[in-house]
Write an enzyme that holds these catalytic residues in place. Structure first.
Site, PDB file in Angstrom:
ATOM      1  CG  HIS A  12      -1.849   1.175   1.279  1.00  0.00           C
ATOM      2  ND1 HIS A  12      -3.181   1.033   1.605  1.00  0.00           N
ATOM      3  CD2 HIS A  12      -1.670   2.498   1.055  1.00  0.00           C
ATOM      4  CE1 HIS A  12      -3.774   2.220   1.571  1.00  0.00           C
ATOM      5  NE2 HIS A  12      -2.866   3.132   1.245  1.00  0.00           N
ATOM      6  CG  HIS A  14      -0.621   7.042  -1.054  1.00  0.00           C
ATOM      7  ND1 HIS A  14      -1.829   7.142  -1.694  1.00  0.00           N
ATOM      8  CD2 HIS A  14      -0.876   6.380   0.100  1.00  0.00           C
ATOM      9  CE1 HIS A  14      -2.772   6.578  -0.952  1.00  0.00           C
ATOM     10  NE2 HIS A  14      -2.221   6.106   0.146  1.00  0.00           N
ATOM     11  CG  LEU A  15       5.008   5.301  -5.590  1.00  0.00           C
ATOM     12  CD1 LEU A  15       5.342   4.351  -6.746  1.00  0.00           C
ATOM     13  CD2 LEU A  15       6.251   5.552  -4.745  1.00  0.00           C
ATOM     14  CG  ASN A  40      -4.805   8.639  -3.287  1.00  0.00           C
ATOM     15  OD1 ASN A  40      -3.792   8.025  -3.627  1.00  0.00           O
ATOM     16  ND2 ASN A  40      -4.878   9.260  -2.119  1.00  0.00           N
ATOM     17  CE  LYS A  94      -7.708   2.070  -1.027  1.00  0.00           C
ATOM     18  NZ  LYS A  94      -6.569   2.923  -0.708  1.00  0.00           N
ATOM     19  CG  HIS A 131      -9.701   4.718   3.159  1.00  0.00           C
ATOM     20  ND1 HIS A 131      -8.515   5.388   3.386  1.00  0.00           N
ATOM     21  CD2 HIS A 131     -10.521   5.076   4.183  1.00  0.00           C
ATOM     22  CE1 HIS A 131      -8.625   6.122   4.485  1.00  0.00           C
ATOM     23  NE2 HIS A 131      -9.846   5.950   4.991  1.00  0.00           N
ATOM     24  CG  HIS A 165      -5.040   2.338   5.659  1.00  0.00           C
ATOM     25  ND1 HIS A 165      -6.384   2.309   5.907  1.00  0.00           N
ATOM     26  CD2 HIS A 165      -4.868   3.212   4.632  1.00  0.00           C
ATOM     27  CE1 HIS A 165      -6.999   3.123   5.069  1.00  0.00           C
ATOM     28  NE2 HIS A 165      -6.090   3.678   4.285  1.00  0.00           N
ATOM     29  CG  ASP A 237      -1.541   4.815   4.015  1.00  0.00           C
ATOM     30  OD1 ASP A 237      -1.579   5.243   2.848  1.00  0.00           O
ATOM     31  OD2 ASP A 237      -2.304   5.210   4.914  1.00  0.00           O
ATOM     32  CG  HIS A 241       0.466  15.243   2.297  1.00  0.00           C
ATOM     33  ND1 HIS A 241      -0.436  15.470   1.285  1.00  0.00           N
ATOM     34  CD2 HIS A 241       0.033  14.137   2.946  1.00  0.00           C
ATOM     35  CE1 HIS A 241      -1.397  14.549   1.335  1.00  0.00           C
ATOM     36  NE2 HIS A 241      -1.132  13.723   2.325  1.00  0.00           N
ATOM     37  CB  ALA A 253      -4.793  12.821   6.263  1.00  0.00           C
TER      38      ALA A 253
END
Ligand code: NCD
Ligand code: ZN
Ligand code: ZN
Length: 336
Positions: A12, A14-15, A40, A94, A131, A165, A237, A241, A253
């Site tokens: 899981h 986020h790239l 996302n 997803k 999620h 998660h 996860d 940011h 978040a």
């Protein structure tokens, strides 16, 4: 002391895109043989054309390092033809409830309408990644969503469902009731509780969805993970940011854990006297549930202290400035 992991996976991840992708992808590529890439983006990855472009951008950002991006499509109503065409190029769909987390506005707002697409996933053998939070009280959101997982697991018994998660003791209990459920667990949810986020001065770098829960919940996760639960899968996860989006009014978040994942996991498993179980959590369990054969790649950790940088580009990593007991063997970086 040296620890060798065969084909560790981050299930899981986020790239992001563009400069952020270029900044963060090498951290994952240095530690993992592959990872499940979340869709996302600002414009969600919900067509095969966009998915192919994104996959190419990820491979470019990994430079020479071998890293297999297991791609996901953002859940919407898809036709049978679309899913058949996508099947060979995705690891799953997803699903985000609309507006529940970062860049999920295009997610599901009416769960009564998801049945036909979910039935197609079951028929075509495509996993559903979720999620799982309602829009209720923030500490109860995951628990309230468990009835949706239960409905999915019972209505679609051949569908492989991943509870992403998880953060609660009750989610672990539900996992044991249905063989078609698996769950990812993050590094940070094995470590922190709500107290770490908001018990003292507010810590924006620890603010994420789902929010960290109680010591009882964290202990249940630890017990199940260190106890070697075969359907608990590591998924960082890692969700970067830039600092200006964290240290501001309206903190985004997400915990950026990619730079520290394997060294810190080794430390946690060692402290629990379960170092021998780390490989199941980061390699075997995910590959088994998803029925994938990851690329050959061994990653080596050394029991040499390492200080986590304060900043990686514009992003502050999880555990910034702290000294960890294990480090990545730079010499073996990405060895195949
Ligand atoms: C993730 C992100 O920033 O994309 N944030 C988070 O707090 N976990 C989205 C998600 O995984 O829910
Ligand atoms: Zn999420
Ligand atoms: Zn996520």
């Amino acid at each position: 002391m040296r620890l060798t992991l065969d084909a560790p996976l981050d299930m899981h991840l986020h790239l992001r895109e563009q400069e952020m992708l270029d900044l963060v992808a090498p951290f994952s590529a240095a530690q993992f043989a592959g990872g499940v890439v979340m869709p996302n983006l600002i414009q969600p990855v919900d067509t095969l054309a966009r998915l192919r472009d994104y996959r190419a951008a990820i491979l470019r950002a990994c430079g020479g390092a071998s890293f297999h991006p297991y791609m996901t499509l953002f859940f919407r109503e898809y036709s049978r033809e679309e899913l058949i065409e996508a099947r060979g190029e995705i690891i799953g769909l997803k699903l985000y409830p609309a507006g529940i987390t970062t860049q999920s506005e295009a997610g599901v707002s009416d769960f009564d309408r998801i049945g036909p697409t979910v039935a197609l996933l079951e028929e075509l053998g495509i996993p559903l990644l979720v999620h799982g939070e309602t829009n209720g009280f923030v500490m109860d959101r995951e628990r309230e969503f468990l009835r949706v997982y239960q409905w999915l697991a019972e209505t679609f018994p051949r569908l492989r469902i991943v509870m992403e998660h998880i953060t609660t003791a009750e989610a672990v209990t539900l996992l044991d009731r249905y063989d078609n459920l698996a769950a990812t667990v993050t590094l940070h949810h094995l470590m922190i509780t709500l107290d770490d986020v908001a018990g003292g001065l507010l810590q924006p770098d620890l603010f994420c969805k789902p929010i960290a829960k109680t010591p009882r919940d964290r202990d249940a996760l630890r017990q199940a993970v260190f106890g070697g639960h075969p359907r608990l899968i590591f998924g960082s996860d890692s969700a970067p940011h830039p600092r200006h989006k964290k240290e501001c009014c309206g903190c985004a978040a997400g915990v950026f854990s990619a730079p520290v994942t394997l060294p810190m996991l080794a430390q946690l498993f060692e402290e629990a006297e379960r170092l021998e179980r780390l490989a199941d959590f980061v390699s075997t369990n995910g590959a088994r549930f998803y029925q994938i054969t990851p690329p050959q790649k061994s990653v080596e950790l050394l029991r040499t202290p390492w200080r986590v940088p304060e900043l990686c580009g514009a992003v502050r990593p999880f555990l910034a400035g702290q000294t960890l007991r294990w480090s990545l063997d730079e010499g073996s970086r990405g060895r195949e």
